[in-house]
Scaffold this motif. Structure first.
Motif, mmCIF file in Angstrom:
data_model
loop_
_atom_site.group_PDB
_atom_site.id
_atom_site.type_symbol
_atom_site.label_atom_id
_atom_site.label_comp_id
_atom_site.label_asym_id
_atom_site.label_seq_id
_atom_site.Cartn_x
_atom_site.Cartn_y
_atom_site.Cartn_z
ATOM 1 N N UNK A 213 0.478 -0.663 3.311
ATOM 2 C CA UNK A 213 1.205 -0.924 4.930
ATOM 3 C C UNK A 213 0.422 0.592 5.735
ATOM 4 N N UNK A 214 0.635 1.588 4.916
ATOM 5 C CA UNK A 214 0.048 2.972 5.432
ATOM 6 C C UNK A 214 -1.246 2.784 5.976
ATOM 7 N N UNK A 215 -2.227 2.291 4.825
ATOM 8 C CA UNK A 215 -3.625 2.297 5.123
ATOM 9 C C UNK A 215 -3.984 1.268 6.325
ATOM 10 N N UNK A 216 -3.330 0.221 6.386
ATOM 11 C CA UNK A 216 -3.437 -1.094 7.471
ATOM 12 C C UNK A 216 -2.958 -0.295 8.776
ATOM 13 N N UNK B 132 12.753 -4.251 3.186
ATOM 14 C CA UNK B 132 11.964 -3.973 2.406
ATOM 15 C C UNK B 132 10.959 -2.607 1.912
ATOM 16 N N UNK B 133 10.347 -2.425 1.201
ATOM 17 C CA UNK B 133 9.777 -0.911 1.397
ATOM 18 C C UNK B 133 8.401 -1.055 2.378
ATOM 19 N N UNK B 134 7.821 -2.230 2.436
ATOM 20 C CA UNK B 134 6.825 -2.562 3.444
ATOM 21 C C UNK B 134 7.237 -2.445 4.637
ATOM 22 N N UNK B 135 8.405 -3.073 5.191
ATOM 23 C CA UNK B 135 9.102 -2.746 6.449
ATOM 24 C C UNK B 135 9.381 -1.290 6.844
ATOM 25 N N UNK B 136 9.905 -0.590 5.906
ATOM 26 C CA UNK B 136 9.980 0.895 6.039
ATOM 27 C C UNK B 136 8.692 1.524 6.331
ATOM 28 N N UNK B 137 7.662 1.264 5.586
ATOM 29 C CA UNK B 137 6.390 1.766 5.581
ATOM 30 C C UNK B 137 5.800 1.602 7.064
ATOM 31 N N UNK C 17 2.275 11.727 1.026
ATOM 32 C CA UNK C 17 2.467 11.972 -0.181
ATOM 33 C C UNK C 17 1.987 10.607 -1.088
ATOM 34 N N UNK C 18 1.926 10.721 -2.431
ATOM 35 C CA UNK C 18 1.749 9.511 -2.953
ATOM 36 C C UNK C 18 2.712 8.515 -2.864
ATOM 37 N N UNK C 19 2.630 6.895 -2.695
ATOM 38 C CA UNK C 19 3.332 6.104 -2.480
ATOM 39 C C UNK C 19 3.201 5.137 -3.331
ATOM 40 N N UNK C 20 3.966 4.108 -3.738
ATOM 41 C CA UNK C 20 4.028 3.216 -4.595
ATOM 42 C C UNK C 20 3.111 2.132 -3.637
ATOM 43 N N UNK C 21 2.325 1.219 -4.447
ATOM 44 C CA UNK C 21 1.195 0.354 -3.929
ATOM 45 C C UNK C 21 1.413 -0.345 -2.743
ATOM 46 N N UNK D 194 0.219 -9.768 5.401
ATOM 47 C CA UNK D 194 1.953 -9.185 5.435
ATOM 48 C C UNK D 194 2.480 -9.573 6.711
ATOM 49 N N UNK D 195 3.654 -10.104 6.533
ATOM 50 C CA UNK D 195 4.188 -10.656 7.924
ATOM 51 C C UNK D 195 4.738 -9.369 8.498
ATOM 52 N N UNK D 196 4.683 -9.216 9.844
ATOM 53 C CA UNK D 196 4.979 -8.182 10.729
ATOM 54 C C UNK D 196 6.206 -8.009 10.779
ATOM 55 N N UNK D 197 6.973 -6.649 10.615
ATOM 56 C CA UNK D 197 8.347 -6.421 10.767
ATOM 57 C C UNK D 197 8.928 -6.890 12.015
ATOM 58 N N UNK D 198 10.319 -7.132 11.949
ATOM 59 C CA UNK D 198 11.006 -7.266 13.103
ATOM 60 C C UNK D 198 10.953 -6.174 14.039
ATOM 61 N N UNK D 199 10.253 -6.434 15.426
ATOM 62 C CA UNK D 199 10.242 -5.160 16.114
ATOM 63 C C UNK D 199 11.714 -4.769 16.840
#
Length: 449
Positions: free
Chosen positions: A204-207, A174-179, A195-199, A1-6
């Motif tokens: 991202x949280x695990x990473x 995106x939800x990945x950015x937010x995570x 909490x349970x999250x969408x996949x 996954x591309x890194x979000x804009x810092x």
């Protein structure tokens, strides 16, 4: 996954970090639980605090709990609570000016002063240390990685509540950015729960957790919780409570005295029974007038508010005369209010909403001026709201009011004529805060009719 804009979001300033460096040991003694997420942060924090307070009342630890949340609904001291009670106004002023004088005094080396949220977080740290808090729960403002509260270096536990699309201008599209941003609170050596999250968000949280050499535990609904407790309705509150309970158990494994008995079933029941969180799934009853308040302000949360209103109002309708009313307002640069209203209208389409009242408020001011008129009732945005609503509820009567007090007065007049009413107030925490003050201080008209 591309890194979000810092560059998204605003990092804690160097000033805040330098001021806190020498206080790290004292902050660590607060035994902090740090909570981020899109929805349910406040409720989850309040459940955590309630369970810890119940345990402390029985065992002596923690003697004092601290709870830092934002925003406030009516008074700023609501943000800083000790044993769930907002800090006394004189103490709030005392600690505020002690921090302010330190930052702005002649001996200060700071070139710029902290912004508002940074300052409030600093005041909370100072107040909790001075008051001898032994367990503190911190809610992030809206981010994580760059949030002003993320100066906490050694939390006992970190928690992520349900994630959704909100604050995208700061956190990304995106939800990945937010995570990615929310998971910025994870710290090496601290347990992480979610909490349970969408996949994609969970990945991202695990990473991000693995970057800190920890793993994140995803919490399922706790089946041991009481089935019929009003505090656990709607189901989203049951999930928030489950995450809170798992967090408290992990916290006590780390910090409770070794000779202390574990969290008991009576502690859990007491924690649930004493739980409250103003402005979130809150019911205020004035005789036959039932006010349903929820500070939902995005698509995800207004759906839950609507589902709660549908379930509860239908259960009541067989017992009292009623007319259903919606009071809605939202002005935000962070989200599209029209989309939020469309989601609310869609979810409420299974029941009849007899009246809709669109009102105005000033989101930049406190509760007193939040009830003042800031535009005319034929404001373009208000009329646009009316057109949106009519697409889904053609039979609703639409009213436009210039301020919150007039909106409440209109609802009361409608309810008086009907012999009872159920009014949902949602769309903004500013709206709910502006409504709670007059509702809490309302004196019924005792003159004969």
């Amino acid at each position: 996954m591309a890194q979000p804009d810092r560059s998204l979001g605003v990092p804690p300033s160097a000033n805040s970090r330098s001021l806190l460096t020498e206080k790290t040991a004292e902050i660590d003694k607060l035994n902090i639980i740090h909570v981020a997420g899109t929805k349910g942060k406040g409720s989850t924090c309040a459940f955590i605090e309630s369970f810890l307070r119940a345990f402390g009342e029985r065992t002596g630890f923690p003697r004092k709990t601290g709870l830092y949340t934002s925003p406030h609904l009516i008074y700023p001291e609501e943000r800083i609570r000790i044993n769930f009670q907002p800090i006394a106004r004189d103490l709030f002023a005392k600690y505020f000016f002690e921090v302010w004088d330190t930052l702005s005094g002649n001996n200060s080396s700071l070139q710029t002063l902290p912004r508002y949220l940074q300052l409030m977080a600093l005041v909370s740290f100072h107040a909790f240390i001075k008051e001898g808090v032994e367990a503190a729960i911190y809610e992030t403002h809206h981010g994580g990685e760059y949030d002003a509260t993320n100066v906490i270096e050694h939390p006992v536990a970190t928690v992520i509540t349900p994630l959704g699309m909100d604050h995208v201008k700061q956190l990304g599209p995106t939800i990945e950015n937010i995570a990615w941003h929310k998971a910025g609170i994870f710290k090496r050596g601290s347990c992480a729960l979610s909490s349970p999250q969408e996949a994609s968000a969970a990945e991202v949280l695990q990473s991000r957790a693995s970057e800190k050499y920890i793993s994140v535990q995803f919490i399922a609904d706790d089946l041991s919780l009481p089935a019929d407790a009003l505090q656990l309705k709607p189901d989203v509150q049951r999930m928030n409570c489950s995450v809170a309970l798992a967090t408290v158990r992990r916290f006590l494994e780390e910090k409770a005295p070794k000779d202390a008995a574990p969290l008991s079933s009576s502690d859990i029941l007491q924690g649930i029974e004493q739980f409250s969180w103003p402005g979130r799934f809150q019911l205020v009853v004035e005789g036959a007038f039932n006010w349903f308040l929820d500070g939902a302000h995005n698509e995800m949360s207004v759906s839950k508010a609507a589902e709660w209103f549908i379930e509860t109002s239908q259960a009541q309708s067989c017992r009292i005369p009623f007319v259903r009313i919606l009071i809605f307002s939202q002005f935000s640069e962070q989200r599209d209010a029209a989309i939020v209203l469309e989601r609310l209208a869609t979810t409420l389409s299974t029941i009849q909403i007899h009246y809709v009242i669109f009102t105005l408020y000033d989101p930049e001011q406190n509760f007193e001026s939040a009830t003042a008129m800031v535009a005319t009732p034929d404001d373009a945005s208000q009329k646009a709201f009316g057109l949106i609503w009519k697409r889904y509820h053609q039979n609703s009567r639409i009213l436009y009011e210039p301020n919150i007090r007039k909106a409440l007065d209109s609802a009361r007049k409608i309810g008086t004529t009907a012999g009872g009413m159920q009014t949902l107030i949602t769309g903004s925490q500013h709206l709910v805060g502006g409504a709670l003050f007059p509702l809490n201080n309302h004196v019924p008209d005792l003159e004969p009719t």
